[in-house]
Structures are given as structure tokens and as C-alpha cells.
Enzyme design. Structure first.
Site, PDB file in Angstrom:
ATOM      1  N   HIS A   1       0.847  -1.201   0.000  1.00  0.00           N
ATOM      2  CA  HIS A   1       0.000   0.000   0.000  1.00  0.00           C
ATOM      3  C   HIS A   1       0.878   1.245   0.000  1.00  0.00           C
ATOM      4  CE1 HIS A   1      -3.307   2.659   1.795  1.00  0.00           C
ATOM      5  NE2 HIS A   1      -3.745   2.240   0.620  1.00  0.00           N
TER       6      HIS A   1
ATOM      7  N   ARG B   1      31.874  10.362   7.663  1.00  0.00           N
ATOM      8  CA  ARG B   1      31.448   9.048   8.150  1.00  0.00           C
ATOM      9  C   ARG B   1      30.527   9.177   9.363  1.00  0.00           C
ATOM     10  NH1 ARG B   1      37.079   8.029   6.705  1.00  0.00           N
ATOM     11  NH2 ARG B   1      37.718   8.513   8.842  1.00  0.00           N
TER      12      ARG B   1
ATOM     13  N   CYS C   1      11.619   0.120  15.708  1.00  0.00           N
ATOM     14  CA  CYS C   1      12.055  -1.134  15.076  1.00  0.00           C
ATOM     15  C   CYS C   1      13.181  -0.834  14.095  1.00  0.00           C
ATOM     16  CB  CYS C   1      10.888  -1.805  14.366  1.00  0.00           C
ATOM     17  SG  CYS C   1       9.593  -2.379  15.483  1.00  0.00           S
TER      18      CYS C   1
ATOM     19  N   ARG D   1      16.326  -3.351  14.164  1.00  0.00           N
ATOM     20  CA  ARG D   1      16.560  -4.300  15.257  1.00  0.00           C
ATOM     21  C   ARG D   1      15.530  -5.420  15.255  1.00  0.00           C
ATOM     22  NH1 ARG D   1      12.663  -4.234  19.095  1.00  0.00           N
ATOM     23  NH2 ARG D   1      11.290  -2.419  18.988  1.00  0.00           N
TER      24      ARG D   1
ATOM     25  N   ASN E   1       9.180  -0.846   5.095  1.00  0.00           N
ATOM     26  CA  ASN E   1      10.432  -0.208   5.483  1.00  0.00           C
ATOM     27  C   ASN E   1      11.383  -0.063   4.303  1.00  0.00           C
ATOM     28  OD1 ASN E   1      10.165  -2.319   8.348  1.00  0.00           O
ATOM     29  ND2 ASN E   1       9.500  -0.186   8.238  1.00  0.00           N
TER      30      ASN E   1
ATOM     31  N   HIS F   1      12.099 -12.022  11.611  1.00  0.00           N
ATOM     32  CA  HIS F   1      11.141 -13.038  12.022  1.00  0.00           C
ATOM     33  C   HIS F   1       9.869 -13.051  11.179  1.00  0.00           C
ATOM     34  CE1 HIS F   1      10.475  -9.385  14.506  1.00  0.00           C
ATOM     35  NE2 HIS F   1       9.201  -9.614  14.227  1.00  0.00           N
ATOM     36  N   ILE F   2       9.246 -14.221  11.194  1.00  0.00           N
ATOM     37  CA  ILE F   2       7.918 -14.426  10.622  1.00  0.00           C
ATOM     38  C   ILE F   2       7.003 -14.859  11.753  1.00  0.00           C
ATOM     39  CG2 ILE F   2       6.522 -15.846   9.066  1.00  0.00           C
ATOM     40  CD1 ILE F   2       9.077 -16.156   7.344  1.00  0.00           C
ATOM     41  N   TYR F   3       5.906 -14.155  11.945  1.00  0.00           N
ATOM     42  CA  TYR F   3       4.964 -14.525  13.004  1.00  0.00           C
ATOM     43  C   TYR F   3       4.246 -15.825  12.649  1.00  0.00           C
ATOM     44  CZ  TYR F   3       5.558 -10.155  15.530  1.00  0.00           C
ATOM     45  OH  TYR F   3       6.084  -9.120  16.269  1.00  0.00           O
TER      46      TYR F   3
END
EC number: 2.1.1.45
Length: 266
Positions: A54, A129, A149, A169, A180, A210-212
Site C-alpha cells: 500500500h 562518516r 524497530c 533491530r 520499510n 522473524h515471521i509470526y
């Protein structure tokens, strides 16, 4: 020329090899720690094609961050509800991303506009830097509805092209990460335009990827689909990075597979 699939490759890797873990939401995940994806922004805008993303929500959320907002009201006025689950009854989220980006508090009582500082540094010292923007303000995390996150990002210039690396993270691979990737790719285009640079790479570095457990069916469906070419981003000219509007962002030739709905772990 083969279509690059770093996102789908990571999704499949975690799906097949992830370690079962508990999590804050009580949902459960399969997870891997530490991974990197690279996108050549000159080769296409990395808006995932194996499901429809979206775009309106991506663009308005980024504009909301750049406004330095802590309340979801402005998002809601534009039909975007992706932050509603974490907001208070009055719409407040506390000192989340936009507040830290635009108004990081200093010990003397002042504030740092990290985005303005980043633009200035790209113009005056592109080889620095130290061009980093952080949302991870340890002292204010207890006041945030949700700790960041996507915690901080760094800009890098080489051969007249701007690259950006993000450290995330906590990476909800099915729901969050496609947003993102697109958001920071768009931000990189905006920053490059402000500094008179071309675009280089967007580098995504993930911590807990991760995958829920309640996304397994959806991920299975997504991984069965063949990726399609990435679309093209056309960005209007603006004098300031804070002047962009939704209408300034045009994505051409986006031909994704259908959207796949899934519950958000709050």
C-alpha cells in the site's frame, strides 16, 4: 536480466530455517539473527511485487516522520491507519520516530533536527562518516508507545551517488519490512535530490528477522508467486526535504500480485 529477489530470498530463508521463538506479543515466531539485503536504486524502486504494497501508507508515513509528529491525527486525516493500534485515545504515541528525527533533546534543553543536519552534511561534507540519524533514544524509550524497530540509518556518498544503510533491530518480514524497504528507498531519493546527487544503494541490515506464526499461510502464498520487475520512481523537485507532498511521489509501472491480508501483532 534476472529480477533481484533479496526480500523473497530472506523470507524463504527464515520460513525454512528460522528458530521457533516466543515474543513480546505472545504470538510466536520463527526467527534468524542478522541478515543484509542490498538494492540498486538506480535499477528500479524496490516496491515488493510478490504482493501489493500500500504505497499511500508508505508515503504518508514518511511525510509524517519528516513533519516530526507524535500524534496519529495527521495520518488519519489522510486515510492512513497503520499506527492506530499503538496510539492512545487522544492519538498520542510519545516521542517516536519523527520526534527523534526532527527534535532530539539535548542535555542543555535544546533540540537537534537530525534530518536538517543530515542534509547540510551531505552538501558540505559528503565524505563524512558521521552522517547518521538515530531514532533509538534510550532515555525516552519508556515514553514511546513502541520502541523504534528501524532504529538508525547512515548516509554514504561515492561517485556522486547517495547510498543509505538502515539497521532494523526487529523485522516483521511479512508485514513490516516491505514498507520499510520502500520508505527508506524513497527517503534516499529525497535526500539525494536535496544534495544534488544521484542514487546508489539502499542497504537493509536486520537484527531479529522473524515471521509470526499467524503469518505462515500468507507467507506460503507469497513465496509461491513469481517476482515481477520493480517499478520506476518519479520524484518532483522541491527546495526543501520538508516541502514534499504525497502528489510529488509517482511510481510508474508497478504491476504487483494481489495484496495478502494478515493480522498485526501488537
Amino acid at each position: 536480466m534476472p529480477i533481484p529477489t533479496p526480500y523473497e530470498d530472506l523470507l524463504r530463508l527464515v520460513f525454512e530455517r528460522g528458530t521457533p521463538k516466543s515474543d513480546r506479543t505472545g504470538t510466536g515466531t520463527r526467527s534468524l539473527f542478522g541478515h543484509q539485503m542490498r538494492y540498486d536504486l538506480a535499477a528500479g524502486f524496490p516496491l515488493i511485487t510478490t504482493k501489493k504494497v500500500h504505497l499511500k501508507s508508505v508515503v504518508y508515513e514518511l511525510l509524517w516522520f519528516l513533519r516530526g509528529e507524535s500524534n496519529v491525527r495527521w495520518l488519519q486525516e489522510h486515510g492512513v491507519t497503520i499506527w492506530d493500534e499503538w496510539a492512545s485515545e487522544t492519538g498520542e504515541l510519545g516521542p517516536v520516530y519523527g520526534v527523534q528525527w526532527r527534535s532530539w533533546p539535548t542535555p542543555s534543553g535544546g533540540h537537534v533536527d537530525q534530518i536538517s543536519a543530515a542534509v547540510d552534511l551531505l552538501r558540505t561534507d559528503p565524505d563524512s562518516r558521521r552522517n547518521i540519524v538515530s531514532a533509538w533514544n534510550v532515555g525516552e524509550i519508556p515514553q514511546m508507545a513502541l520502541p523504534p524497530c528501524h532504529a538508525f540509518f547512515q548516509f554514504y556518498v561515492a561517485d556522486g551517488r547517495l547510498s543509505c544503510q538502515l539497521y532494523q533491530r526487529s523485522a516483521d518480514l511479512f508485514l513490516g519490512v516491505p514498507f520499510n524497504i520502500a520508505s527508506y528507498a524513497l527517503l534516499t531519493h529525497m535526500m539525494a535530490a536535496q544534495a544534488g546527487l544521484g542514487v546508489g544503494e539502499f542497504v537493509w541490515t536486520g537484527g531479529d528477522c522473524h515471521i509470526y506464526d499467524n503469518h505462515v499461510e500468507q507467507v506460503t502464498e507469497q513465496l509461491s508467486r513469481d517476482p515481477r520487475p520493480y517499478p520506476e520512481l518519479v520524484l518532483a523537485q522541491r527546495d526543501s526535504i520538508f516541502d514534499y507532498t504525497y502528489e510529488d511521489v509517482v511510481v510508474k509501472n508497478y504491476d504487483p500480485h494481489p495484496a495478502i491480508k494478515a493480522p498485526v501483532a501488537v
